[in-house]
Design an enzyme around this catalytic site. Structure first.
Site, PDB file in Angstrom:
ATOM      1  N   ARG A  46     -23.929  30.833 -15.209  1.00  0.00           N
ATOM      2  CA  ARG A  46     -24.243  30.719 -16.644  1.00  0.00           C
ATOM      3  C   ARG A  46     -25.670  30.192 -16.831  1.00  0.00           C
ATOM      4  O   ARG A  46     -26.039  29.153 -16.297  1.00  0.00           O
ATOM      5  CB  ARG A  46     -23.231  29.753 -17.276  1.00  0.00           C
TER       6      ARG A  46
ATOM      7  N   LYS B  31     -12.302  26.795 -22.908  1.00  0.00           N
ATOM      8  CA  LYS B  31     -11.876  25.950 -24.035  1.00  0.00           C
ATOM      9  C   LYS B  31     -12.739  26.169 -25.272  1.00  0.00           C
ATOM     10  O   LYS B  31     -12.239  26.211 -26.385  1.00  0.00           O
ATOM     11  CB  LYS B  31     -11.983  24.466 -23.670  1.00  0.00           C
TER      12      LYS B  31
ATOM     13  N   ARG C   1     -27.717  24.679 -17.432  1.00  0.00           N
ATOM     14  CA  ARG C   1     -27.387  23.372 -17.972  1.00  0.00           C
ATOM     15  C   ARG C   1     -27.421  22.389 -16.807  1.00  0.00           C
ATOM     16  O   ARG C   1     -26.989  22.723 -15.706  1.00  0.00           O
ATOM     17  CB  ARG C   1     -25.951  23.435 -18.542  1.00  0.00           C
TER      18      ARG C   1
ATOM     19  N   ARG D 283      -9.367  12.704 -21.793  1.00  0.00           N
ATOM     20  CA  ARG D 283      -9.551  13.183 -20.428  1.00  0.00           C
ATOM     21  C   ARG D 283      -8.911  12.235 -19.411  1.00  0.00           C
ATOM     22  O   ARG D 283      -8.918  12.548 -18.219  1.00  0.00           O
ATOM     23  CB  ARG D 283     -11.040  13.266 -20.134  1.00  0.00           C
TER      24      ARG D 283
ATOM     25  N   ARG E  95     -17.456  17.862 -11.227  1.00  0.00           N
ATOM     26  CA  ARG E  95     -16.737  17.856 -12.506  1.00  0.00           C
ATOM     27  C   ARG E  95     -15.285  18.318 -12.309  1.00  0.00           C
ATOM     28  O   ARG E  95     -14.363  17.794 -12.925  1.00  0.00           O
ATOM     29  CB  ARG E  95     -17.448  18.753 -13.523  1.00  0.00           C
TER      30      ARG E  95
HETATM   31  P1  AMP Z   1     -17.764  18.873 -21.604  1.00  0.00           P
HETATM   32  O1  AMP Z   1     -18.761  19.662 -22.402  1.00  0.00           O
HETATM   33  O2  AMP Z   1     -16.464  18.636 -22.332  1.00  0.00           O
HETATM   34  O3  AMP Z   1     -17.556  19.404 -20.209  1.00  0.00           O
HETATM   35  O4  AMP Z   1     -18.393  17.396 -21.438  1.00  0.00           O
HETATM   36  C1  AMP Z   1     -19.616  17.211 -20.773  1.00  0.00           C
HETATM   37  C2  AMP Z   1     -19.665  15.820 -20.166  1.00  0.00           C
HETATM   38  O5  AMP Z   1     -19.528  14.807 -21.199  1.00  0.00           O
HETATM   39  C3  AMP Z   1     -18.553  15.487 -19.166  1.00  0.00           C
HETATM   40  O6  AMP Z   1     -18.845  15.963 -17.865  1.00  0.00           O
HETATM   41  C4  AMP Z   1     -18.526  13.952 -19.238  1.00  0.00           C
HETATM   42  O7  AMP Z   1     -19.623  13.400 -18.528  1.00  0.00           O
HETATM   43  C5  AMP Z   1     -18.761  13.701 -20.721  1.00  0.00           C
HETATM   44  N1  AMP Z   1     -17.496  13.645 -21.476  1.00  0.00           N
HETATM   45  C6  AMP Z   1     -17.057  14.514 -22.447  1.00  0.00           C
HETATM   46  N2  AMP Z   1     -15.847  14.158 -22.915  1.00  0.00           N
HETATM   47  C7  AMP Z   1     -15.489  13.041 -22.240  1.00  0.00           C
HETATM   48  C8  AMP Z   1     -14.335  12.211 -22.244  1.00  0.00           C
HETATM   49  N3  AMP Z   1     -13.293  12.463 -23.046  1.00  0.00           N
HETATM   50  N4  AMP Z   1     -14.323  11.149 -21.396  1.00  0.00           N
HETATM   51  C9  AMP Z   1     -15.348  10.871 -20.595  1.00  0.00           C
HETATM   52  N5  AMP Z   1     -16.455  11.628 -20.518  1.00  0.00           N
HETATM   53  C10 AMP Z   1     -16.544  12.708 -21.327  1.00  0.00           C
END
Ligand code: AMP
Length: 223
Positions: A127, A19, A160, A93, A171
């Protein structure tokens, strides 16, 4: 392509589906403003804001932050950027988040990157990052010259916190149970566009073609 009318898009796909890369290409080619919920949350954590400290443990454990909190945060960011075309990445999400977004904006297109979970697990757990510069390596296809060390500075590389195998599995599980209903939600509204594959470079030309088509249509309606 110059945009004459506001275009609002969402990009979806499991964590590690590419993404970030596809979003960067869309913003470069089509001039949409990119808003990533994960980046916004990480910026709060890095800046050690009260909000960031509160959310850090859920994020490190791969859990979603509460719907009302993230919806308020993202809607206020969208309000702040004002009348412009945007691409949302990582939000919504859950169906509740999608409804919150719908109550404020009409989403024109939802781009769904459909990448097999096994491909993602392999990608994310290999990664490694040099934190001070943000340089990213992949032990399979872009390894550092010396294992575990940054090519430029020789400093140690780290994973990370949420890229460890256990967290990646969590996740992906969260994605499956909470986010797949969001795809259904957008499919029923007729705005979902799905792109399947294992390589971002092969998926990209189809995404680009779709956006050219959609944006030409939207511009024609204005002309
Ligand atoms: P990402 O980089 O998009 O994978 O986001 C990293 C983390 O941030 C996720 O694993 C969630 O813990 C939190 N997060 C990001 N976007 C959301 C969302 N729309 N709703 C809930 N948690 C989020």
């Amino acid at each position: 392509m110059a945009l004459q009318k506001i275009f609002r898009a969402v990009i979806m796909g499991p964590p590690g589906s590419g993404k970030g890369t596809v979003s960067a290409r869309i913003t470069k080619s089509f001039g949409l403003t990119h808003l990533s919920s994960g980046n916004i949350l990480r910026a709060h954590i890095n800046a050690k804001t009260e909000f960031g400290l509160l959310m850090k443990s859920s994020i490190d454990q791969g859990q979603l932050v509460p719907d009302d909190v993230i919806s308020r945060l993202i809607l206020s960011e969208l309000k702040a950027i004002g009348q412009c075309s945007w691409l949302l990445d990582g939000f919504p999400r859950t169906v509740s988040q999608a409804e919150a977004l719908d109550s404020a904006y009409i989403v024109n297109t939802v781009i769904n990157l459909n990448v097999p979970f096994q491909t993602i697990k392999d990608r994310l757990t290999s990664r490694w990052t040099h934190l001070p510069s943000g340089r990213v390596y992949n032990t399979d296809f872009n390894p550092p010259k010396v294992p575990g060390l940054d090519d430029v500075t020789g400093e140690p590389l780290v994973q990370r916190d949420d890229d460890t195998p256990e967290t990646v599995t969590r996740r992906l599980k969260a994605y499956e149970t909470q986010t797949e209903p969001v795809l259904e939600y957008y499919r029923s509204k007729g705005v979902l566009e799905t792109f399947s594959g294992t390589e971002t470079n092969k998926i990209w030309p189809d995404v680009e073609a779709l956006l050219y088509r959609k944006l030409s249509l939207i511009n024609q309606k204005v002309a």
